[in-house]
Each structure stands twice: as structure tokens, then as C-alpha cells.
Scaffold this active site. Structure first.
Site, PDB file in Angstrom:
ATOM      1  N   LYS A  22      39.622  33.365  46.340  1.00 41.86           N
ATOM      2  CA  LYS A  22      38.670  33.479  45.222  1.00 41.86           C
ATOM      3  C   LYS A  22      38.077  34.882  45.134  1.00 41.86           C
ATOM      4  O   LYS A  22      38.025  35.480  44.065  1.00 41.86           O
ATOM      5  CB  LYS A  22      37.544  32.449  45.414  1.00 41.86           C
ATOM      6  CG  LYS A  22      36.555  32.453  44.303  1.00 41.86           C
ATOM      7  CD  LYS A  22      35.095  32.422  44.583  1.00 41.86           C
ATOM      8  CE  LYS A  22      34.299  32.628  45.715  1.00 41.86           C
ATOM      9  NZ  LYS A  22      33.008  33.277  45.634  1.00 41.86           N
ATOM     10  N   ASN A  23      37.635  35.426  46.261  1.00 38.36           N
ATOM     11  CA  ASN A  23      36.946  36.715  46.195  1.00 38.36           C
ATOM     12  C   ASN A  23      37.885  37.879  45.907  1.00 38.36           C
ATOM     13  O   ASN A  23      37.433  38.956  45.530  1.00 38.36           O
ATOM     14  CB  ASN A  23      36.110  36.954  47.462  1.00 38.36           C
ATOM     15  CG  ASN A  23      34.843  36.106  47.445  1.00 38.36           C
ATOM     16  OD1 ASN A  23      34.474  35.540  46.412  1.00 38.36           O
ATOM     17  ND2 ASN A  23      34.180  35.989  48.587  1.00 38.36           N
ATOM     18  N   CYS A 116      25.857  32.772  43.296  1.00 36.51           N
ATOM     19  CA  CYS A 116      25.178  32.103  44.408  1.00 36.51           C
ATOM     20  C   CYS A 116      24.005  32.956  44.869  1.00 36.51           C
ATOM     21  O   CYS A 116      24.165  33.926  45.611  1.00 36.51           O
ATOM     22  CB  CYS A 116      26.148  31.878  45.565  1.00 36.51           C
ATOM     23  SG  CYS A 116      27.248  30.487  45.301  1.00 36.51           S
ATOM     24  N   ARG A 121      20.202  39.750  46.049  1.00 34.27           N
ATOM     25  CA  ARG A 121      21.411  40.500  46.419  1.00 34.27           C
ATOM     26  C   ARG A 121      21.463  41.773  45.570  1.00 34.27           C
ATOM     27  O   ARG A 121      21.998  41.786  44.470  1.00 34.27           O
ATOM     28  CB  ARG A 121      22.651  39.614  46.216  1.00 34.27           C
ATOM     29  CG  ARG A 121      22.651  38.412  47.156  1.00 34.27           C
ATOM     30  CD  ARG A 121      23.682  37.371  46.798  1.00 34.27           C
ATOM     31  NE  ARG A 121      25.037  37.791  47.081  1.00 34.27           N
ATOM     32  CZ  ARG A 121      26.116  37.107  46.709  1.00 34.27           C
ATOM     33  NH1 ARG A 121      25.976  35.970  46.052  1.00 34.27           N
ATOM     34  NH2 ARG A 121      27.319  37.556  46.990  1.00 34.27           N
ATOM     35  N   ASP A 304      30.585  34.100  55.121  1.00 30.41           N
ATOM     36  CA  ASP A 304      30.881  32.941  54.263  1.00 30.41           C
ATOM     37  C   ASP A 304      31.248  31.699  55.089  1.00 30.41           C
ATOM     38  O   ASP A 304      31.264  30.588  54.554  1.00 30.41           O
ATOM     39  CB  ASP A 304      32.028  33.270  53.291  1.00 30.41           C
ATOM     40  CG  ASP A 304      31.617  34.334  52.302  1.00 30.41           C
ATOM     41  OD1 ASP A 304      30.406  34.534  52.105  1.00 30.41           O
ATOM     42  OD2 ASP A 304      32.515  34.985  51.734  1.00 30.41           O
ATOM     43  N   ARG A 396      32.994  26.099  42.550  1.00 29.93           N
ATOM     44  CA  ARG A 396      33.163  27.531  42.258  1.00 29.93           C
ATOM     45  C   ARG A 396      34.227  28.156  43.145  1.00 29.93           C
ATOM     46  O   ARG A 396      34.846  29.147  42.765  1.00 29.93           O
ATOM     47  CB  ARG A 396      31.866  28.296  42.552  1.00 29.93           C
ATOM     48  CG  ARG A 396      30.682  27.862  41.786  1.00 29.93           C
ATOM     49  CD  ARG A 396      29.522  28.683  42.259  1.00 29.93           C
ATOM     50  NE  ARG A 396      29.641  29.939  41.559  1.00 29.93           N
ATOM     51  CZ  ARG A 396      28.694  30.445  40.791  1.00 29.93           C
ATOM     52  NH1 ARG A 396      27.558  29.823  40.681  1.00 29.93           N
ATOM     53  NH2 ARG A 396      28.879  31.548  40.167  1.00 29.93           N
TER      54      ARG A 396
HETATM   55  N1  EPU Z   1      23.895  45.082  49.638  1.00 30.28           N
HETATM   56  C1  EPU Z   1      22.907  46.003  49.308  1.00 30.28           C
HETATM   57  N2  EPU Z   1      23.120  46.786  48.202  1.00 30.28           N
HETATM   58  C2  EPU Z   1      24.251  46.707  47.454  1.00 30.28           C
HETATM   59  C3  EPU Z   1      25.243  45.769  47.806  1.00 30.28           C
HETATM   60  C4  EPU Z   1      25.042  44.969  48.903  1.00 30.28           C
HETATM   61  O1  EPU Z   1      21.890  46.104  49.971  1.00 30.28           O
HETATM   62  O2  EPU Z   1      24.360  47.461  46.471  1.00 30.28           O
HETATM   63  C5  EPU Z   1      23.716  44.239  50.820  1.00 30.28           C
HETATM   64  C6  EPU Z   1      23.670  42.749  50.471  1.00 30.28           C
HETATM   65  O3  EPU Z   1      22.381  42.341  50.119  1.00 30.28           O
HETATM   66  C7  EPU Z   1      24.178  42.128  51.762  1.00 30.28           C
HETATM   67  C8  EPU Z   1      25.196  43.137  52.277  1.00 30.28           C
HETATM   68  O4  EPU Z   1      24.875  44.375  51.634  1.00 30.28           O
HETATM   69  O5  EPU Z   1      23.124  42.039  52.680  1.00 30.28           O
HETATM   70  C9  EPU Z   1      26.652  42.819  51.993  1.00 30.28           C
HETATM   71  O6  EPU Z   1      26.816  42.510  50.600  1.00 30.28           O
HETATM   72  P1  EPU Z   1      28.191  42.726  49.836  1.00 30.28           P
HETATM   73  O7  EPU Z   1      27.975  43.735  48.766  1.00 30.28           O
HETATM   74  O8  EPU Z   1      29.281  42.979  50.816  1.00 30.28           O
HETATM   75  O9  EPU Z   1      28.378  41.327  49.170  1.00 30.28           O
HETATM   76  P2  EPU Z   1      28.990  41.033  47.745  1.00 30.28           P
HETATM   77  O10 EPU Z   1      30.063  42.002  47.446  1.00 30.28           O
HETATM   78  O11 EPU Z   1      27.927  40.826  46.729  1.00 30.28           O
HETATM   79  C10 EPU Z   1      30.952  39.539  48.568  1.00 30.28           C
HETATM   80  C11 EPU Z   1      31.386  38.135  48.332  1.00 30.28           C
HETATM   81  C12 EPU Z   1      30.455  37.181  49.067  1.00 30.28           C
HETATM   82  C13 EPU Z   1      30.444  37.536  50.549  1.00 30.28           C
HETATM   83  C14 EPU Z   1      30.091  39.010  50.747  1.00 30.28           C
HETATM   84  C15 EPU Z   1      30.161  39.476  52.186  1.00 30.28           C
HETATM   85  C16 EPU Z   1      32.241  38.265  46.089  1.00 30.28           C
HETATM   86  C17 EPU Z   1      32.031  37.984  44.670  1.00 30.28           C
HETATM   87  N3  EPU Z   1      31.306  37.857  46.902  1.00 30.28           N
HETATM   88  O12 EPU Z   1      29.641  39.631  48.033  1.00 30.28           O
HETATM   89  O13 EPU Z   1      31.000  35.882  48.902  1.00 30.28           O
HETATM   90  O14 EPU Z   1      29.503  36.739  51.215  1.00 30.28           O
HETATM   91  O15 EPU Z   1      30.977  39.838  49.955  1.00 30.28           O
HETATM   92  O16 EPU Z   1      31.455  39.271  52.688  1.00 30.28           O
HETATM   93  O17 EPU Z   1      33.257  38.834  46.474  1.00 30.28           O
HETATM   94  C18 EPU Z   1      30.972  33.545  48.695  1.00 30.28           C
HETATM   95  O18 EPU Z   1      32.193  33.599  48.482  1.00 30.28           O
HETATM   96  O19 EPU Z   1      30.362  32.470  48.898  1.00 30.28           O
HETATM   97  C19 EPU Z   1      30.211  34.785  48.718  1.00 30.28           C
HETATM   98  C20 EPU Z   1      28.885  34.811  48.609  1.00 30.28           C
END
Ligand code: EPU
Length: 420
Positions: A22-23, A116, A121, A304, A396
Site C-alpha cells: 500500500k505505501n 490516519c 504528523r 506500522d 484502507r
Molecule cells: N516528520 C516530521 N516532519 C515531516 C515529516 C515527518 O517531523 O515533515 C516526523 C513524523 O511526525 C514522524 C517521523 O517524522 O514522527 C516519520 O514520519 P514519516 O514522514 O516517515 O511518515 P510518513 O511518510 O507520513 C509513512 C507511512 C506510514 C508509516 C511511516 C513511517 C505512507 C503514506 N505512510 O508515513 O504508514 O508509519 O511512513 O514508516 O507512506 C500506515 O501505513 O499505517 C502508516 C501510517
């Protein structure tokens, strides 16, 4: 609205085929619109987030055709329109539209993403990246407006290791002028998958999967065909479910290397694991040792899988400590597990889990992985029927969850929720 009904206590047995990730899918779908000719994506998961992304593309004038698990994306008639509201707010990964629309049209207005929301975030690192590439970014009534006459390559150091920011910067930089370097980049397999697609489209990206990624921008990208990597989080969830129910299952169509941290933890607990080229067999045991789990960025234990793992740790002897170093407060599943009789205390970014049998209860999924955690908990309960509402969150990200569990012997079914 529907709810899941689970009469647990039956060991899972059999084989589960894992769909595409999915991601990855929700980054590859927007990436495809950077190409000037059609892109075909194979091995897409049948999950709600993918359907939502397809609907967003249609709103932009992109033609999306499904054939089984294959999607053909033709952005020949794409138009640039502001997207402050609507579906973009349903989906976390709608932030990738910022990178692709900026690269393609030099401008984008996209509502701040939903999805989610287990904790705030931020997307400051995405914005830092766009600004470094020469874009002006402003927040207009809750939408991010980004504009650049010409994107120019830059050296960008990410203050936090972020999957989303790494991918978004790669997307935008692939059509910038000159060289972009991302330092402290995320190394998740999904990042390599996006880089592989972009390179097949004609981009020049090196180092994906390491902490330094170099992107040499190009003027145009072309269509191609790409098969999405297997979903390591769905796979890990079934591995945990097999261990929790003391079952014996084969998790097939996966890349076992992506699950090394998960496999190591299950072995440490005492589960028997056999790794093959594209599958892993998990044989659950009646007794499990307590373990400590630290959720980290890849290749560490995936955040996750932290919530599903909490449910398994209720089945271990003694006290286990689970700490999430990626998200401060991803513990929405804990109050629901307490309703099922779990003994868990939250201390800062850790859950302290004492092994105990669970009981059937009415519980609510409030995000995708919290939902998976409740399903696993309910599968361990041998008396009564548990009811899990909020199934729309689980839908989802889990392809065919109910059917897969039924095939492996679980008693699980959907029921319509009565309106009150
Ligand atoms: N963060 C910041 N600033 C940013 C971006 C992230 O402070 O600009 C922080 C976040 O708050 C968090 C950490 O950095 O504490 C990591 O966040 P990341 O950006 O890696 O997460 P994301 O890209 O928003 C994706 C997956 C998530 C998964 C995370 C970590 C997608 C759409 N989502 O989120 O998946 O938990 O990477 O591996 O790809 C899920 O599938 O249930 C899910 C939440």
C-alpha cells in the site's frame, strides 16, 4: 458502516498470498503522472487508499483503467486545478501531489492531508525540501500553495528521517534543473520502489535505499511498466497473527529480507520461523518469552507493526516493553486492548505489556494499524465473539483481510452496524 465479528481461539493454518505494498502504491500512482505517456502499474493491492488515489487522479483529468491488479495511468489530459478539499483530506499520501504537481506545472494548491491521524504528523520537511528546490510555499486557509518558476537542484539535509519527505523531494527533483542531493534520507523499501519506477520513466536517481540519494533532474519522463513490491506490513501482520493464535502458516509472495527485524523478534520470543526465497513459514508455540521491541526507521522494527505486536506481547510470559521511536504517541489501540482485559501501562513513548489472557469485547479501530492490533487480539480469545467497529480504517490498508483469515480457519465475518 460495517463491523468485524471475530470468534477467536482457532489457530491460523494454511497459506496467505501477500498483495503489493500500500505505501508504495500510493506514492507510485501520483509518480506516474510525471510521465508524458501512459504508465502501467502491476500488483496493486485492493485497498481503499488506492481507490481513493485513483478517484483523485480522475478529478485531475487523468485516465485510470483497471484490469485485475493492474492499473494503467494516462495523464495525457491532466489539468492543474487547486485541490483544497475533498478526497485529498481522506488520504495521508495526498501530500505527494504537492511534489508531482509542482514538478509538472510549477504550481500546486493541495489541502493539508488527512488519513490516519493517530498523532499530529507535520510536513515541515517536505516543505523545507520544496523551498530548497526554489519553490515559494504558503499556507492558504489550510491548503498548501507551492509555486516555482524553475525548480533547481539543491543539497537538502532532512532534520528527521522521513519516508514521505524523501519521496516527495525525489518526485519534485526528478524534473528540476541540475543535481539534488538528499542527506539523511529514509531507507525504506518503498523508497527504492519509487526510485525504480522513476528511473524506468527516465529519471536519474542513485542511492535510493541509502542515506544519501542523488537525483539528476531531466526535462521529460516517459511511460513504462512497473510491478509493485510486496506489502511487508501486511506480511508482518499475518506473521504476528500466526504466532498469537499458535498457528502454522506460510506467508507467501514476499521479500523475506524486508521482514528481518520482525522475524528476529518472533524467533527471540520462541516462535519457529523458516525462511524461503519468497515466503516465510511461522509456527506458533504455546509459550512465548517476553521481549523488548524498539520501533525504528528501516531496517529497524517497523512502527506500522508496533500496534499488532502489542497484541502478541499480551500472549508472552512476563513483562515486555515496546517503545516507538518513530511516533511519540502511536498508542490508540491500547485503551481498546484494555477493554479486552490486557494489562498495559503507557509510559512516555513506551507501552509496558504484561502477559495475560484476553476476553471478547466491543472495541473500536481508530486507525489502520490499531485496527489490525484489535483483530489479532480478538483472534486469540477462545470464548465469545468480539466486535470491532471502525472497519473502514482497516480496509484502507489490508487487502482481502476477512477472506484471507477465513481461508486460514479463522471465524471472522462482517456485519452491518446498526444505526443508533
Ligand atoms: N516528520 C516530521 N516532519 C515531516 C515529516 C515527518 O517531523 O515533515 C516526523 C513524523 O511526525 C514522524 C517521523 O517524522 O514522527 C516519520 O514520519 P514519516 O514522514 O516517515 O511518515 P510518513 O511518510 O507520513 C509513512 C507511512 C506510514 C508509516 C511511516 C513511517 C505512507 C503514506 N505512510 O508515513 O504508514 O508509519 O511512513 O514508516 O507512506 C500506515 O501505513 O499505517 C502508516 C501510517
Amino acid at each position: 458502516m460495517e463491523k468485524l465479528m471475530i470468534a477467536g481461539g482457532r489457530p491460523l493454518r494454511g497459506t496467505v498470498q501477500i498483495s503489493g505494498a500500500k505505501n508504495s502504491a500510493i506514492a507510485l500512482i501520483p509518480a506516474a503522472i510525471l510521465a508524458d505517456s501512459p504508465v502501467t502499474l502491476d500488483n496493486l493491492p485492493k485497498v481503499k487508499d488506492v481507490d481513493t488515489y485513483a478517484e483523485i487522479l480522475c478529478e485531475l483529468g487523468v485516465s485510470v483503467e483497471w484490469n485485475g491488479d493492474t492499473m494503467r495511468i494516462d495523464s495525457g489530459r491532466i489539468r492543474s486545478i487547486p485541490m483544497p478539499n475533498g478526497q485529498v483530506k481522506q488520504l495521508r499520501a495526498s501530500y505527494y501531489l504537492m511534489g508531482v504537481m509542482l514538478a509538472k506545472f510549477g504550481e500546486a494548491t493541495i489541502g493539508l492531508p488527512g488519513g490516519c491521524n493517530f498523532e499530529p504528523r507535520p510536513i515541515d520537511q517536505h516543505i523545507k525540501g520544496f523551498e530548497a528546490l526554489g519553490a515559494e510555499v504558503s499556507n492558504q486557509y489550510g491548503s498548501i500553495h507551492i509555486k516555482a518558476k524553475q525548480l533547481r537542484g539543491a543539497k537538502i539535509y532532512l532534520d528527521v528521517v522521513s519516508v514521505g519527505a524523501t519521496i516527495n523531494i525525489m518526485l519534485a527533483a526528478s524534473r528540476a534543473k541540475g543535481l539534488t542531493t538528499i542527506e539523511n534520507a529514509a531507507k525504506e523499501p518503498e523508497i527504492i520502489d519509487v526510485a525504480t519506477l522513476l528511473n524506468s520513466m527516465g529519471a536519474r536517481i542513485k542511492g535510493a535505499g541509502t542515506e544519501t540519494i542523488r537525483i539528476e533532474g531531466t526535462d521529460s519522463l516517459q511511460g513504462c511498466r512497473h510491478s509493485i513490491i510486496p506489502d511487508r506490513i501486511q506480511a508482518g501482520t499475518y506473521m504476528i497473527a500466526a504466532a498469537a493464535t499458535r498457528g502454522d502458516i506460510l506467508v507467501d509472495n514476499i521479500i523475506p529480507k524486508h521482514l528481518e527485524a520482525m522475524t528476529a523478534k518472533l524467533q527471540e520470543m520462541g516462535a519457529h520461523i523458516y525462511e524461503m526465497d519468497e515466503s516465510i513459514r511461522v509456527i506458533g508455540q504455546s509459550d512465548y518469552a517476553n521481549v523488548d521491541v524498539k520501533a525504528l526507521v528501516y531496517p529497524g522494527f517497523a512502527t506500522d507493526l508496533q500496534s499488532p505486536m502489542t497484541s502478541l506481547l499480551t500472549q508472552a510470559n512476563g513483562v515486555s516493553i515496546l517503545t516507538d521511536y518513530v511516533y511519540n504517541n502511536r498508542f490508540k489501540h491500547v485503551p481498546e486492548l484494555l477493554r479486552m482485559g490486557a494489562k498495559i501501562k503507557l509510559e512516555g513513548r513506551s507501552a509496558v505489556v504484561e502477559g495475560s489472557a484476553l476476553n471478547a469485547a466491543k472495541v473500536k479501530a481508530t486507525d489502520l494499524r490499531a485496527g489490525a492490533s484489535l483483530v489479532i487480539a480478538a483472534l486469540t480469545v477462545d470464548k465469545g465473539v468480539s466486535e470491532i467497529s471502525g472497519v473502514e480504517y482497516i480496509d484502507r490498508g489490508y487487502d482481502n483481510l476477512v477472506e484471507n483469515l477465513q481461508t486460514m480457519g479463522a471465524e471472522v465475518w462482517r456485519e452491518a452496524e446498526k444505526k443508533v
